[in-house]
Design a protein around this motif. Structure first.
Motif, PDB file in Angstrom:
ATOM      1  N   GLY A   1       0.180 -41.138  16.719  1.00  0.00           N
ATOM      2  CA  GLY A   1       0.840 -40.650  17.917  1.00  0.00           C
ATOM      3  C   GLY A   1       0.208 -41.166  19.195  1.00  0.00           C
TER       4      GLY A   1
ATOM      5  N   THR B   1      -1.046 -34.540  19.476  1.00  0.00           N
ATOM      6  CA  THR B   1      -1.403 -35.429  18.372  1.00  0.00           C
ATOM      7  C   THR B   1      -2.916 -35.627  18.380  1.00  0.00           C
ATOM      8  OG1 THR B   1      -1.075 -37.432  19.718  1.00  0.00           O
ATOM      9  CG2 THR B   1       0.790 -36.675  18.385  1.00  0.00           C
TER      10      THR B   1
ATOM     11  N   THR C   1       5.164 -34.731  18.848  1.00  0.00           N
ATOM     12  CA  THR C   1       4.367 -35.715  18.114  1.00  0.00           C
ATOM     13  C   THR C   1       4.640 -37.132  18.584  1.00  0.00           C
ATOM     14  OG1 THR C   1       6.061 -35.872  16.381  1.00  0.00           O
ATOM     15  CG2 THR C   1       4.269 -34.296  16.022  1.00  0.00           C
TER      16      THR C   1
ATOM     17  N   LEU D   1       1.784 -27.477  17.562  1.00  0.00           N
ATOM     18  CA  LEU D   1       3.108 -27.943  17.155  1.00  0.00           C
ATOM     19  C   LEU D   1       3.961 -26.809  16.590  1.00  0.00           C
ATOM     20  CD1 LEU D   1       2.144 -31.342  15.484  1.00  0.00           C
ATOM     21  CD2 LEU D   1       3.425 -31.040  17.609  1.00  0.00           C
TER      22      LEU D   1
ATOM     23  N   SER E   1      -4.575 -40.637  14.854  1.00  0.00           N
ATOM     24  CA  SER E   1      -3.237 -40.510  14.296  1.00  0.00           C
ATOM     25  C   SER E   1      -2.382 -41.668  14.800  1.00  0.00           C
ATOM     26  CB  SER E   1      -2.603 -39.180  14.721  1.00  0.00           C
ATOM     27  OG  SER E   1      -2.263 -39.217  16.105  1.00  0.00           O
TER      28      SER E   1
ATOM     29  N   THR F   1       7.393 -38.705  18.339  1.00  0.00           N
ATOM     30  CA  THR F   1       8.329 -39.414  17.466  1.00  0.00           C
ATOM     31  C   THR F   1       9.632 -39.686  18.201  1.00  0.00           C
ATOM     32  OG1 THR F   1       7.375 -38.245  15.580  1.00  0.00           O
ATOM     33  CG2 THR F   1       9.451 -39.405  15.213  1.00  0.00           C
TER      34      THR F   1
ATOM     35  N   LEU G   1       5.450 -42.242  13.701  1.00  0.00           N
ATOM     36  CA  LEU G   1       5.801 -41.400  14.848  1.00  0.00           C
ATOM     37  C   LEU G   1       6.479 -42.237  15.925  1.00  0.00           C
ATOM     38  CD1 LEU G   1       2.633 -39.098  15.124  1.00  0.00           C
ATOM     39  CD2 LEU G   1       4.745 -38.707  13.850  1.00  0.00           C
TER      40      LEU G   1
ATOM     41  N   SER H   1       4.108 -33.507  24.369  1.00  0.00           N
ATOM     42  CA  SER H   1       3.963 -34.867  23.836  1.00  0.00           C
ATOM     43  C   SER H   1       2.680 -35.529  24.315  1.00  0.00           C
ATOM     44  CB  SER H   1       5.167 -35.726  24.235  1.00  0.00           C
ATOM     45  OG  SER H   1       5.183 -35.990  25.634  1.00  0.00           O
TER      46      SER H   1
ATOM     47  N   LYS I   1      -4.255 -37.022  23.480  1.00  0.00           N
ATOM     48  CA  LYS I   1      -4.902 -36.656  22.217  1.00  0.00           C
ATOM     49  C   LYS I   1      -5.567 -35.286  22.333  1.00  0.00           C
ATOM     50  CE  LYS I   1      -3.949 -40.488  19.959  1.00  0.00           C
ATOM     51  NZ  LYS I   1      -3.696 -41.516  20.902  1.00  0.00           N
TER      52      LYS I   1
ATOM     53  N   THR J   1      -4.011 -29.096  16.566  1.00  0.00           N
ATOM     54  CA  THR J   1      -2.791 -29.904  16.576  1.00  0.00           C
ATOM     55  C   THR J   1      -1.654 -29.202  15.845  1.00  0.00           C
ATOM     56  OG1 THR J   1      -4.046 -31.986  16.686  1.00  0.00           O
ATOM     57  CG2 THR J   1      -1.779 -32.114  15.881  1.00  0.00           C
TER      58      THR J   1
ATOM     59  N   SER K   1       0.690 -36.686  12.554  1.00  0.00           N
ATOM     60  CA  SER K   1       0.144 -36.317  13.864  1.00  0.00           C
ATOM     61  C   SER K   1      -1.346 -36.017  13.798  1.00  0.00           C
ATOM     62  CB  SER K   1       0.880 -35.088  14.410  1.00  0.00           C
ATOM     63  OG  SER K   1       0.576 -33.941  13.637  1.00  0.00           O
TER      64      SER K   1
END
Length: 488
Positions: free
Chosen positions: A354, A348, A320, A285, A352, A322, A224, A344, A358, A281, A254
């Motif tokens: 990410g 995640t 995520t 997303l 993970s 990335t 990520l 963002s 969290k 999660t 993620s």
């Protein structure tokens, strides 16, 4: 002072591991004959020399790591490893006749290891392939954490690694042994990470990428991280198939890797969906992607299929942390990029690769807020905070609340510092959020069509600090600043 000496000795071992990792770009440079082959053994030698000096020079201080040592080592390692990672970046650019400052080289290395994906380099397609390999490989090492890899090796060297694991790991896996020994847990997590990496690289290759592109984008996807060897990022390929493959692996990465490890050991993959954090999660997303796609369609930016393609990919990529881009989403209605930046921070899972707050912390905060509202109506009601059928103890709740307080203060303070440099508010705030979340692209002057080279050196150092604080989850670093930490 004696607390730091055993830490520096283990840091020496980490530097030796880090030096060995430079074999990857060195071999790439040799076989591709990209003209910078000599840079890699020189950087590797300097890093190894420093590692040997610390490891053998401090041999009398060999001992198991205590909890305080773990916190110190994690912080020192994430600050010092990028210094060695910056050596070949600076050296390659110097040999290429396009020298960069130490500030830019260090920023690039920190961005890679923290899986932020921000860059100060341009003309990426023309860079030596070994440098692009190194930039992306840094993300892969930082994704699962080179320190967790070290936990698997420390017992072989007579050094306990459980405290290091607890200091480095995030979320529920911090205090949960997935195997009887922490070294086994670290090996298991890295095993799952490697399995996903191989699958991702093969999928990219079968999807049409050249072998080196497949490997480098695998490094950036499963970690990520999002650093790409192309200026156009993932948009270089213009392939719905490759975007779909990347989307799948970003979604997988993620989520908590400990869940995959447990599912593999028990052979029961149905248990994954029973985890409330994983459901939340994936739901956030995909829900965010559909929402943005509907917005783009309603506003006439794209047709329905294109809106779903571009909206879903950009949302999942940014949310995520990335940071891949296939289009300049700052030209979209302003709601979309702002929503993506905020997602963002939460989209995640703990455990993970990410960044951000969290999802588990958000679930705990939501349940805590729900309990407080219930108590306003029923003051005598006994209603514990429950997530996934498990009661969350008060120390965990207080820890989450403390983290959120420090997190908010960090965002505000760093944003105000950037505003003091006359940076516009949108760019300043988004630069800090993108750095602390380890996301990469921001808003304003730092969108996907630009990079961090537009900032001054001081502003880049502020963003570098933000990336490090985000990777350390802030509290570990803040603990070192308290006098009580250093009292025996």
């Amino acid at each position: 002072m004696r607390d730091i000496l055993p830490v520096l000795r283990v840091l020496g071992m980490l530097l030796l591991l880090f030096a060995l990792s430079m074999l990857v770009p060195w071999a790439t440079s040799y076989y591709q004959r990209d003209g910078v082959t000599l840079v890699w053994p020189m950087a590797m030698g300097l890093t190894a020399l420093l590692g040997v000096a610390l490891w053998w020079g401090l041999f009398p201080f060999k001992q198991d790591l205590q909890p305080r040592h773990g916190v110190i080592l994690v912080t020192v390692a994430w600050v010092s490893l990028p210094l060695c990672g910056a050596l070949p970046i600076w050296g390659v650019m110097f040999v290429q006749g396009a020298p960069i400052s130490v500030t830019h080289a260090y920023f690039e290395a920190v961005s890679g290891l923290t899986t932020t994906g921000a860059t100060v380099l341009s003309g990426l397609d023309a860079l030596p392939v070994s440098l692009n390999m190194w930039r992306t490989f840094l993300q892969w090492m930082g994704g699962m954490g080179i320190l967790i890899l070290a936990v698997a090796l420390l017992p072989l060297l007579g050094v306990g690694g459980s405290q290091l694991f607890r200091a480095e790991a995030a979320g529920p896996i911090k205090d949960t042994k997935l195997t009887p020994r922490m070294a086994g847990t670290a090996k298991g997590l890295w095993g799952v990470y490697s399995l996903f990496s191989i699958a991702c690289a093969v999928a990219f290759w079968l999807g049409g990428m050249a072998p080196l592109d497949a490997v480098m984008h695998m490094f950036a996807t499963v970690s990520l991280g999002g650093l790409s060897p192309h200026d156009a990022s993932f948009g270089f390929f213009q392939s719905p198939l490759l975007e779909g493959i990347a989307l799948i692996f970003m979604l997988l990465a993620s989520c908590n890797f400990a869940l995959y490890f447990i599912a593999l050991r028990k052979g029961n993959w149905r248990t994954l969906w029973n985890d409330p954090e994983m459901r939340a999660t994936i739901g956030v997303l995909l829900g965010g992607g559909v929402l943005v796609a509907l917005l783009l369609w309603a506003k006439g930016v794209y047709g329905p299929l294109e809106a779903l393609r571009y909206g879903m990919f950009q949302v999942v990529s940014v949310a995520t942390t990335t940071g891949f881009a296939t289009t300049d989403y700052l030209t979209w209605p302003v709601f979309a990029p702002v929503l993506m930046l905020f997602l963002s921070g939460v989209a995640t899972s703990a455990g993970s690769t990410g960044g951000g707050i969290k999802m588990m912390r958000m679930l705990i905060l939501f349940q805590q807020a729900r309990r407080e509202m219930t108590r306003l109506v029923h003051p005598r009601a006994v209603q514990p905070v429950v997530v996934g059928g498990k009661v969350i103890e008060h120390p965990m709740i207080f820890s989450v609340l403390a983290f959120m307080l420090v997190y908010g203060a960090t965002i505000i303070v760093l944003s105000m510092v950037l505003l003091l440099t006359d940076l516009d508010p949108v760019t300043a705030f988004s630069a800090v959020v993108a750095s602390v979340h380890c996301t990469g692209p921001g808003l304003g002057a730092l969108g996907p069509a630009s990079n961090y080279a537009v900032l001054t050196d001081f502003q880049i150092w502020v963003c570098t600090l933000g990336m490090l604080l985000g990777r350390l989850e802030i509290l570990s670093f803040m603990a070192l600043l308290t006098p009580a930490f250093w009292r025996r």
